[in-house]
Design a protein around this motif. Structure first.
Motif, PDB file in Angstrom:
ATOM      1  N   UNK A 185       0.830  -1.211   0.000  1.00  0.00           N
ATOM      2  CA  UNK A 185       0.000   0.000   0.000  1.00  0.00           C
ATOM      3  C   UNK A 185       0.863   1.259   0.000  1.00  0.00           C
ATOM      4  N   UNK A 187       3.817   1.757  -1.171  1.00  0.00           N
ATOM      5  CA  UNK A 187       4.553   2.044  -2.411  1.00  0.00           C
ATOM      6  C   UNK A 187       3.688   2.786  -3.422  1.00  0.00           C
ATOM      7  N   UNK A 188       2.386   2.840  -3.204  1.00  0.00           N
ATOM      8  CA  UNK A 188       1.531   3.627  -4.103  1.00  0.00           C
ATOM      9  C   UNK A 188       1.583   5.119  -3.772  1.00  0.00           C
ATOM     10  N   UNK A 189       2.279   5.493  -2.720  1.00  0.00           N
ATOM     11  CA  UNK A 189       2.413   6.908  -2.376  1.00  0.00           C
ATOM     12  C   UNK A 189       3.423   7.590  -3.302  1.00  0.00           C
ATOM     13  N   UNK A 190       3.374   8.904  -3.303  1.00  0.00           N
ATOM     14  CA  UNK A 190       4.304   9.671  -4.133  1.00  0.00           C
ATOM     15  C   UNK A 190       5.732   9.570  -3.591  1.00  0.00           C
ATOM     16  N   UNK A 191       6.675   9.466  -4.520  1.00  0.00           N
ATOM     17  CA  UNK A 191       8.100   9.531  -4.197  1.00  0.00           C
ATOM     18  C   UNK A 191       8.563   8.430  -3.240  1.00  0.00           C
ATOM     19  N   UNK A 192       8.008   7.235  -3.428  1.00  0.00           N
ATOM     20  CA  UNK A 192       8.531   6.053  -2.741  1.00  0.00           C
ATOM     21  C   UNK A 192       9.304   5.250  -3.785  1.00  0.00           C
ATOM     22  N   UNK A 193      10.615   5.155  -3.604  1.00  0.00           N
ATOM     23  CA  UNK A 193      11.415   4.328  -4.503  1.00  0.00           C
ATOM     24  C   UNK A 193      11.269   2.879  -4.076  1.00  0.00           C
ATOM     25  N   UNK A 194      11.096   2.019  -5.056  1.00  0.00           N
ATOM     26  CA  UNK A 194      10.797   0.623  -4.724  1.00  0.00           C
ATOM     27  C   UNK A 194      11.240  -0.282  -5.858  1.00  0.00           C
ATOM     28  N   UNK A 195      11.799  -1.428  -5.513  1.00  0.00           N
ATOM     29  CA  UNK A 195      12.018  -2.448  -6.539  1.00  0.00           C
ATOM     30  C   UNK A 195      11.858  -3.832  -5.953  1.00  0.00           C
TER      31      UNK A 195
ATOM     32  N   UNK B 179       0.672   5.507 -12.863  1.00  0.00           N
ATOM     33  CA  UNK B 179       0.245   5.013 -11.549  1.00  0.00           C
ATOM     34  C   UNK B 179      -0.854   3.953 -11.707  1.00  0.00           C
ATOM     35  N   UNK B 184      -0.445  -2.080 -10.340  1.00  0.00           N
ATOM     36  CA  UNK B 184      -0.212  -2.173  -8.895  1.00  0.00           C
ATOM     37  C   UNK B 184      -0.696  -3.524  -8.364  1.00  0.00           C
ATOM     38  N   UNK B 194       9.779  -5.528 -10.900  1.00  0.00           N
ATOM     39  CA  UNK B 194       9.150  -4.207 -10.933  1.00  0.00           C
ATOM     40  C   UNK B 194      10.044  -3.205 -10.225  1.00  0.00           C
ATOM     41  N   UNK B 195      10.136  -2.009 -10.786  1.00  0.00           N
ATOM     42  CA  UNK B 195      10.769  -0.921 -10.034  1.00  0.00           C
ATOM     43  C   UNK B 195      10.107   0.403 -10.357  1.00  0.00           C
ATOM     44  N   UNK B 196      10.035   1.241  -9.345  1.00  0.00           N
ATOM     45  CA  UNK B 196       9.627   2.638  -9.519  1.00  0.00           C
ATOM     46  C   UNK B 196      10.729   3.472  -8.885  1.00  0.00           C
ATOM     47  N   UNK B 197      11.268   4.390  -9.695  1.00  0.00           N
ATOM     48  CA  UNK B 197      12.422   5.164  -9.242  1.00  0.00           C
ATOM     49  C   UNK B 197      12.146   6.638  -9.505  1.00  0.00           C
ATOM     50  N   UNK B 198      12.117   7.428  -8.448  1.00  0.00           N
ATOM     51  CA  UNK B 198      11.801   8.850  -8.561  1.00  0.00           C
ATOM     52  C   UNK B 198      13.071   9.672  -8.700  1.00  0.00           C
ATOM     53  N   UNK B 199      12.994  10.717  -9.513  1.00  0.00           N
ATOM     54  CA  UNK B 199      14.094  11.686  -9.569  1.00  0.00           C
ATOM     55  C   UNK B 199      14.098  12.510  -8.288  1.00  0.00           C
ATOM     56  N   UNK B 302       6.023  15.051  -9.112  1.00  0.00           N
ATOM     57  CA  UNK B 302       7.222  14.215  -9.122  1.00  0.00           C
ATOM     58  C   UNK B 302       7.428  13.589 -10.495  1.00  0.00           C
TER      59      UNK B 302
END
Lengths: 477, 477
Positions: A185, A187-195, B179, B184, B194-199, B302
């Motif tokens: 849950x 990781x669906x937030x803004x600016x959470x880096x995740x892999x 998103x 998800x 899977x990865x999500x990577x923010x600047x 973001x």
């Protein structure tokens, strides 16, 4: 800011990390509620993860010893002093984990350990544990709250009997493992880096009965193989390992590719399994009378590395934090998943002490201290898989390990093998990784000057003297 | 296998990718249902993503032209033939995108484009679009099904009026953006990488009115700045860009770090904003009468890169697939997010043609063709941010670009700049990346032999002859 609360802290998950965490938090005088999705293992039989034994090493013992649990736990454990390699043909080879024979890792049953920690949690004043409750926490604009539960009924028949309600606490700590609902849950937030990154290998457990049950006579004090070691069948790109259990059996684990010639997909019948083991693991079939049946019946599971940042969200007077596998699941090849989680717990407790409470500042200090170390052990665990499956059987690798131990003996205050720093110290993982790389770099410079064949021809004393001289030259004090 | 179906294919999301996809699928004779969470932009006003203009280039036009939509779309677009750099002090510098003046990228309004595509979708027989419906699909043991919706009511007042039901189709395609709800849910499955990577940078939009509204007289044919270019204010680690709109305004976007000296966090008051722009972007405040108010009012958003594998799950006769940003959201610095999504659509349609239907095999071919290219453009978009914000203003960079164009002119069949391959061709992104690296390697060898100062001293013709000779030597045919 929340106005009423059901507890000072809600712990989501009563596995190894959650149970130990509850003990620490209870000792801090906090009112702790722990929720576990599974039934009570003391009543229902242990239904936890599929990895049934684990290697407890120094960090894990350090985590237990902060609340005096190390003795109770270690009495269930079997010390392993090194690796025994099983080649396809030829003799077994023993490689000690340390030049110091008192340094060992400890084979322990996940179920027995979890029960010991649950008992300790429930004995701790202020701690309550509820089973069969699936809950998760997420940061919301109404403060952070445990979700209405059961959100996903555990089974359809019991769903009607479970209380649906909303629980509130200033702090929620998710210790619900590699597949953490709370993390999913968050990781669906803004600016959470995740892999999440899966290996191309899966694992499957197999079983070696006791020497008596195999009709082998006394064997090794009742075990079919030496119980004072971790056994490895390195096969280049694939491997099997075996860890001893107190009932004189071994639990074996295949780590094989999902696809390809030496893979799970490649063995389709009992006959395939038998023939494959006769060919690639020829000493194994005599020790596994139920090999084909176990191979067919036991699940094949995946291996994942999880990285996440941040681990803590604090808003409007309440916080959600991740700990253990929920924050940083790693592959099992360094035997450090549980050890890292127990170290998390004790470091968090230290932060609570320094910050005078389980505050957002304490949680933030915890995540900042632990994140670089979690990343380091994730990398080292992946590297160690390559070492165990591909290198551990080779003469070049064995020579390098001998040289490493000699360098350590010659300059113990400056050079310690990475394995020893990880397994037999609480030197932060990131520092162990850095120092391991430095030592590796030194060994890569020594080996061309004194290669294995030259070392063999010069005799032990001359070899040691030559390495000492070179060390003085290449790495002057 | 599903027994009754509500459509041949359900498309989740009626943004740019979903609308164009529906046109293609409808033309294949399929019954297509499209669900969009937001209200109909033709009735409610456009409420889409915050990036209000986009750069349409060759791949996107190729995607549109497969269903004859390129003309209708391009009539709303403004061609941009190069970059105009705005230094803190000194003259503007123009850098063409291509030696061929017909090669340009096209500034287009996201809202106008989406409406044109929605109109086209609804004109296509077999296609229906429903708005205000939040749905997602996930693979389940009961076949793949759209979840009961509305799962998350769009707003509390309307929730009671929405139909709750379960829809079934053999194929679900999620085009619900970076998103993606569907993604998800699917990432919780086993063995999904899977990865999500923010600047560390966010973005904020600002506004330059028309020349007339600024009292600047005719300006550039009514615009305050030259409308035939993309304007960049490169500031090393941060930047602003501006794209022209048909109403003779510009939409500007700040790409700034969240924290630090040149950051969003650093400007706390209207006075801070004014002083900061006067110092770092001195030509801007005269063009932005509402700068401080817009800066305070407009959101800071973001920037994320999403990587996922697989993109397709087929089980028990039904499939879920991801397409566009849902599968591979990228940062905007190559202007390729929409272009990549439109290329996805046409490649998927080609696969449907080759495989004689929207089958699991067609979906699998689509994902295998597109994944390496999605990874390549994700990397190139990240690289291009460094180029735009840090390098684009430097003389060394401008010389390298001149040399690159010359090499291309001398050997057009062998060397084409990466920018041109990405923006003005349908050469697969992965090949564009590889060929770009080859050319870059060649330039890095040419530059030390003929550096910028030497080139300046030798005159244009001699410089070209010397480069031609060196090219013959370093990269013989």
């Amino acid at each position: 800011m929340i106005e009423t609360k059901d507890a000072d802290v809600i712990v989501l998950g009563a596995g190894l990390a959650g149970s130990l965490l509850a003990v620490y938090l209870g000792r801090r005088g906090l009112k702790v509620k722990v929720f576990e999705r599974r039934p009570d293992p003391r009543k229902a039989g242990y239904a936890g993860g599929r990895s049934i034994n684990l290697a407890l090493s120094h960090r894990g013992i350090w985590g237990l010893s902060g609340v005096g649990l190390e003795g109770a736990v270690l009495k269930h454990a079997l010390p392993m002093r090194g690796r025994i390699m099983h080649p396809v043909k030829g003799d077994l080879a023993f490689q000690p984990y340390s030049a110091d024979p008192s340094e060992c890792i400890n084979s322990i049953s996940r179920g027995a350990l979890n029960i010991a920690l649950l008992d300790a949690a429930e004995r701790t004043p202020g701690v309550t544990v509820e089973f069969g409750r699936e809950a998760w926490a997420y940061p919301s604009t109404e403060g952070l709250s445990a979700n209405d539960w059961p959100s996903r009924p555990i089974d359809k028949t019991s769903a009607g009997n479970l209380t649906v309600g909303r629980l509130r606490a200033p702090v929620y700590i998710a210790t619900d493992g590699a597949y953490s609902f709370t993390r999913h849950h968050c990781t669906a937030r803004d600016r959470v880096d995740y892999s999440q990154s899966y290996l191309g290998h899966g694992y499957k457990e197999l079983h070696i009965p006791s020497a008596a049950d195999l009709g082998l006579g006394s064997g090794h004090d009742g075990w079919a193989l030496d119980p004072q070691a971790l056994h490895i069948w390195p096969r280049g790109g694939a491997m099997m390992i075996a860890l001893p259990n107190p009932d004189r059996t071994f639990t074996c684990t295949l780590f094989w590719p999902w696809e390809g010639p030496h893979s799970f997909a490649n063995l389709k019948s009992d006959a395939d399994v038998g023939a494959f083991f006769e060919r690639h693991y020829p000493d194994v079939p005599p020790l596994m009378p139920t090999l084909a049946a176990d191979f067919a019946k036991n699940p094949t599971s995946s291996l994942v590395t999880i990285r996440c940042w941040p681990w803590v969200w604090s808003e409007q007077g309440s916080s959600v934090a991740l700990l253990g596998d929920a924050a940083h699941a790693i592959v099992p090849f360094y035997g450090q998943g549980m050890n890292a989680a127990f170290e998390d717990v004790r470091v968090l407790d230290d932060c609570i002490g320094r910050r005078s409470g389980l505050t957002p500042e304490a949680l933030d200090e915890y995540q900042r201290l632990r994140k670089p170390n979690a990343d380091a052990i994730a990398d080292m665990a992946l590297d160690n898989f390559v070492e165990m499956r591909d290198k551990v059987g080779s003469p070049a690798f064995l020579y390098k390990k001998r040289l490493e131990q000699l360098v350590h003996t010659l300059a113990p205050d400056r050079f310690t093998p990475q394995y020893n720093l990880v397994s037999f110290s609480t030197v932060p993982y990131a520092e162990a990784q850095r120092r391991g790389r430095e030592l590796d770099h030194l060994l890569e410079r020594l080996i061309p000057v004194i290669p294995a064949d030259k070392a063999a021809s010069m005799g032990e004393a001359a070899w040691k003297a030559r390495v000492a001289a070179l060390l003085h030259e290449l790495a002057p004090r």
